[in-house]
Design an enzyme around this catalytic site. Structure first.
Site, PDB file in Angstrom:
ATOM      1  CD  GLU A   1      42.598  94.390  37.258  1.00 33.56           C
ATOM      2  OE1 GLU A   1      43.044  94.495  38.407  1.00 33.56           O
ATOM      3  OE2 GLU A   1      42.896  95.142  36.329  1.00 33.56           O
TER       4      GLU A   1
HETATM    5  N1  CAA Z   1      47.025  86.873  47.039  1.00 35.57           N
HETATM    6  C1  CAA Z   1      48.199  86.230  47.149  1.00 35.57           C
HETATM    7  N2  CAA Z   1      48.314  84.919  46.927  1.00 35.57           N
HETATM    8  C2  CAA Z   1      47.206  84.243  46.607  1.00 35.57           C
HETATM    9  C3  CAA Z   1      45.944  84.851  46.485  1.00 35.57           C
HETATM   10  C4  CAA Z   1      45.878  86.235  46.723  1.00 35.57           C
HETATM   11  N3  CAA Z   1      44.748  86.919  46.621  1.00 35.57           N
HETATM   12  N4  CAA Z   1      45.030  83.921  46.146  1.00 35.57           N
HETATM   13  C5  CAA Z   1      45.692  82.765  46.051  1.00 35.57           C
HETATM   14  N5  CAA Z   1      47.014  82.947  46.324  1.00 35.57           N
HETATM   15  C6  CAA Z   1      48.082  81.949  46.349  1.00 35.57           C
HETATM   16  C7  CAA Z   1      47.886  80.947  47.483  1.00 35.57           C
HETATM   17  O1  CAA Z   1      48.467  81.426  48.674  1.00 35.57           O
HETATM   18  C8  CAA Z   1      48.604  79.731  46.934  1.00 35.57           C
HETATM   19  O2  CAA Z   1      49.984  79.909  47.051  1.00 35.57           O
HETATM   20  P1  CAA Z   1      50.959  78.794  47.727  1.00 35.57           P
HETATM   21  O3  CAA Z   1      50.663  77.480  47.050  1.00 35.57           O
HETATM   22  O4  CAA Z   1      52.334  79.319  47.477  1.00 35.57           O
HETATM   23  O5  CAA Z   1      50.581  78.747  49.171  1.00 35.57           O
HETATM   24  C9  CAA Z   1      48.287  79.813  45.448  1.00 35.57           C
HETATM   25  O6  CAA Z   1      48.008  81.171  45.155  1.00 35.57           O
HETATM   26  C10 CAA Z   1      47.128  78.940  45.021  1.00 35.57           C
HETATM   27  O7  CAA Z   1      46.035  79.322  45.806  1.00 35.57           O
HETATM   28  P2  CAA Z   1      44.640  78.577  45.800  1.00 35.57           P
HETATM   29  O8  CAA Z   1      44.855  77.105  46.020  1.00 35.57           O
HETATM   30  O9  CAA Z   1      43.779  79.296  46.751  1.00 35.57           O
HETATM   31  O10 CAA Z   1      44.149  78.761  44.301  1.00 35.57           O
HETATM   32  P3  CAA Z   1      42.721  78.491  43.662  1.00 35.57           P
HETATM   33  O11 CAA Z   1      42.911  77.707  42.436  1.00 35.57           O
HETATM   34  O12 CAA Z   1      41.772  77.985  44.699  1.00 35.57           O
HETATM   35  O13 CAA Z   1      42.265  79.957  43.166  1.00 35.57           O
HETATM   36  C11 CAA Z   1      41.438  82.196  43.273  1.00 35.57           C
HETATM   37  C12 CAA Z   1      42.266  81.068  43.935  1.00 35.57           C
HETATM   38  C13 CAA Z   1      41.405  83.260  44.337  1.00 35.57           C
HETATM   39  C14 CAA Z   1      40.037  81.793  42.897  1.00 35.57           C
HETATM   40  C15 CAA Z   1      42.218  82.671  42.004  1.00 35.57           C
HETATM   41  O14 CAA Z   1      42.189  81.718  40.984  1.00 35.57           O
HETATM   42  C16 CAA Z   1      41.722  84.001  41.459  1.00 35.57           C
HETATM   43  O15 CAA Z   1      42.018  85.053  42.020  1.00 35.57           O
HETATM   44  N6  CAA Z   1      40.963  83.956  40.328  1.00 35.57           N
HETATM   45  C17 CAA Z   1      40.528  85.197  39.630  1.00 35.57           C
HETATM   46  C18 CAA Z   1      41.568  85.603  38.646  1.00 35.57           C
HETATM   47  C19 CAA Z   1      41.328  86.978  38.123  1.00 35.57           C
HETATM   48  O16 CAA Z   1      41.225  87.931  38.871  1.00 35.57           O
HETATM   49  N7  CAA Z   1      41.290  87.075  36.785  1.00 35.57           N
HETATM   50  C20 CAA Z   1      41.181  88.354  36.145  1.00 35.57           C
HETATM   51  C21 CAA Z   1      42.093  88.435  34.953  1.00 35.57           C
HETATM   52  S1  CAA Z   1      43.092  89.839  34.807  1.00 35.57           S
HETATM   53  C22 CAA Z   1      42.137  91.086  34.163  1.00 35.57           C
HETATM   54  O17 CAA Z   1      40.925  91.076  34.200  1.00 35.57           O
HETATM   55  C23 CAA Z   1      42.944  92.194  33.649  1.00 35.57           C
HETATM   56  C24 CAA Z   1      42.222  93.180  32.751  1.00 35.57           C
HETATM   57  O18 CAA Z   1      42.283  93.079  31.546  1.00 35.57           O
HETATM   58  C25 CAA Z   1      41.598  94.384  33.353  1.00 35.57           C
END
Ligand code: CAA
Length: 379
Positions: free
Chosen positions: A363
């Protein structure tokens, strides 16, 4: 500012603690050793209402607040971190996402059985090349009129084998980047959907983690969540809440290891006195207790903000970052305090140390949490 739990929250804490002691503790070492899913215990958790804790009772949930959820998660994870992640994914990633963003028909069909715990759910975002970099989805869902054709592979999916309902994130239009991503509800058993072998993991070995393969799976149009292109924002919003669940899991692991270390330090005698009377050990316990209290406060804060309808992207990330680092530090020190005994399974802390590691990875890794937090520092 009130730091005390309400009477209802204390009752939930006690119920979760009693259940964990009576039902999870007896087989936890064996389940870890044989990578055995806690099937019976998950059924009992469903009966206790722990699998849809925050869902409105009209959709089969328990209708509780997020602080109650954190409190229950801590108690479950304190004893069995594997059972806790099953609970976390079903509550925070699956039920919460469906309740907030699905239409009434989708909720009645999919959310109700998930919230009651009659079936388990999984959240499928990660791919071989899209774990942290979540916009780089290679799984595609091509619009074919009244259905989407889903193709691709998802990796490291918690509940991958036991789930019946899967939320799958896929690219529908590469040109549009993250605006060309959608989320779909997919059912186990659909033609072209297959499940890879169970992963052999370092920790949380009682939970089942699999790769999932989709080969020309026909997903009905009505199974798309929200408006076209909403999938990435959906995933990010859901993960914000999910991070509170994993922070609580980490908190529970830390608290469990601390309690065992504290007890052991009072019983174990070296150099003619209980080892807690040596400052080298007492100071470790002091640091553990301080960090755990701080982690708990961050979890409660994020959960309270969620209940107040505030943006929890930063508070959730802070809670997860700090609680997972606390879980790692605390379990390492708990093994150290146990000495040789800490290295064998019957004292539990070696399992907790292995379990703690994943809380810094799934996550969103600790590095991802720091990205989310630091982006929010500059207004
Ligand atoms: N909350 C809400 N919206 C968000 C956000 C957040 N934390 N982070 C990004 N966004 C939104 C942005 O506002 C943007 O939206 P708009 O275009 O509408 O304005 C959009 O998402 C794109 O944002 P970014 O340009 O910032 O995206 P990015 O490519 O730079 O990536 C990141 C942002 C934070 C690195 C994201 O890719 C991320 O969170 N990565 C990690 C993913 C993750 O947690 N994976 C785990 C898998 S699930 C898992 O593990 C489940 C399990 O089995 C236990």
């Amino acid at each position: 500012m009130n730091f005390n739990l309400s009477e209802e929250q204390l009752m939930i804490q006690q119920a979760a603690r009693d259940f964990a002691q009576a039902e999870l503790l007896p087989g936890v070492i064996e389940r870890d050793e044989h990578s055995k899913f806690p099937t019976e215990q998950v059924k009992q958790m469903a009966e206790l209402g722990f699998l849809g804790m925050m869902v409105d009772p009209k959709y089969g949930g328990s209708g509780l607040d997020s602080v109650s959820y954190v409190v229950a998660m801590e108690e479950i994870a304190k004893i069995d971190a594997s059972a806790a992640v099953v609970m976390s994914v079903n509550n925070s990633l699956v039920c919460a996402g469906l309740e907030k963003y699905c239409n009434e028909e989708q909720k009645m069909k999919y959310l109700v059985p998930l919230a009651k715990g009659e079936v388990i759910g999984a959240f499928c975002l990660s791919e071989p090349e899209a774990g942290s970099d979540a916009t780089s989805q290679k799984t595609t869902a091509i619009d074919k009129g009244d259905y989407y054709l889903l193709n691709g592979t998802k990796n490291w999916i918690t509940n991958g084998g036991t789930a019946s309902t899967y939320i799958v994130i896929a690219q529908t239009d590469v040109e549009k980047g993250h605006k060309g991503i959608n989320a779909f509800i997919v059912e186990k058993g659909w033609e072209g959907f297959s499940i890879g072998p169970k992963e052999k993991k370092m920790g949380i070995r009682g939970s089942d983690t699999h790769s999932l393969m989709f080969s020309d799976v026909k997903v009905p149009k009505e199974n798309r969540i929200g408006a076209d292109g909403f999938g990435f924002n959906f995933a990010m919003a859901v993960l914000n809440g999910g991070r509170i669940g994993i922070a609580s899991q980490a908190l529970g692991i830390a608290q469990g290891a601390y309690e065992l270390a504290l007890k052991y330090a009072q019983e174990r005698v070296a150099f003619k006195k209980p080892i807690i009377q040596h400052q080298a050990i007492a100071f470790k316990l002091a640091d553990m207790a301080t960090q755990i209290t701080a982690a708990r406060m961050l979890c409660y804060k994020a959960a309270s903000e969620k209940d107040a309808g505030q943006d929890i992207s930063h508070s959730g990330a802070m809670a997860k970052l700090f609680a997972s680092e606390t879980a790692m530090n605390t379990t390492i020190e708990a093994v150290q305090i146990h000495g040789g005994n800490g290295y064998v399974s019957e004292y539990h802390v070696e399992r907790m140390m292995r379990d703690a590691k994943i809380t810094q990875i799934y996550e969103g890794t600790s590095e991802i949490q720091r990205i989310v937090i630091s982006r929010g520092l500059v207004k």
